[in-house]
Design a protein around this motif. Sequence first.
Motif: not given
Length: 283
Positions: A15, A57-58, A124, A161, A166, A278-279, A281, A283
């Motif tokens: 990450s 993006n996580c 995304m 986005r 998704q 939120c953009e 993700r 998890i």
Amino acid sequence: MLPYLQKNVPLSSYSTFGIGGEASFFLPCKTIDDLAGGMSWAEENGIISLVIGHGSNCLFPDQGFPGLILHNELVSFEDQGSGFFVVEAGYSFSLLGVQTCREGWSGLEFAAGIPGSVGGAIFMNAGAHGQETSLPLRFVEVLEHGKVQRIPRQEIRFGYRFSSFQEKKGIIVRAGFQLQKDDASYSRQLQMLEQRKKTQPYRESSAGCVFRNPPGCSAGKLIEEVGLKGTRIGGAEISPMHANFIVNSGGATSAQVKQLIDLVQSTVLEKRNVRLQCEVRLI
Ligand SMILES: Cc1cc2nc3c(=O)[nH]c(=O)nc-3n(C[C@H](O)[C@H](O)[C@H](O)COP(=O)(O)OP(=O)(O)OC[C@H]3O[C@@H](n4cnc5c(N)ncnc54)[C@H](O)[C@@H]3O)c2cc1C
């Protein structure tokens, strides 16, 4: 058992935030067969699974992921001529942008400096500087139920986005992009990259912009206006350089980032009556 299956792998190493506990199971996937094998192994054993690209993006949880992480490492690249490029989903999106612009092709200038994979960028619908991934895209190949299906661009829904991937389960494995000849594309790209370095905490650990921009305004500007720029909780900090970035300034936990996200959302709602989405993700 899968030959390359690993146990208890720290997701912080996968990450760009540098945050996250261990994945119970982790499978590096270099081929479609690896991905398909991982998906069916997880299904047979009643285990949840998640595919990741470059983890840019996580936000992974501190307590880890109690399932199987499929790490997409499929990286073939084909220049099919006349500006048509076919790449596998684990390929670096930034590299794709730089390689194509250097050869005088336009459409992916904005990709330079986005530290994701091609699959993550499609999922995304990554974008910047008025460009987005979906625009030059012509098809996407998706692995579902052990089979690869080619989906033409017109059958995929895209938005800011957002992609219809998704809302589905399949794994993006390959994609085709049609770019346009434009000798000025590389110099335009260098300007975009320069702008990125000037305005974003580019060298710090983050996941890029945390919030989507609400219609007609900038999330970063709203966060700055309510006085939260530079606010810290533990090692997590709202970047003093760009208020829509949360950076891990050392030892931040997922819980601390989540607390900052909650603080931003509640403050902006209270003071500006805007609900930030939120953009990143979670998890
Ligand atoms: C410094 C920095 C700058 C950034 N700048 C931008 C920017 O300008 N514009 C922008 O839009 N974003 C930006 N980002 C965010 C991020 O890089 C993009 O969203 C990127 O496209 C994510 O790709 P990834 O491979 O890292 O996805 P990951 O973080 O690995 O995954 C993101 C989501 O996509 C899913 N996914 C990943 N691969 C696949 C696949 N093959 N099939 C199906 N689902 C998949 C994952 O399950 C997850 O839900 C930035 C991030 C950083 C750290």
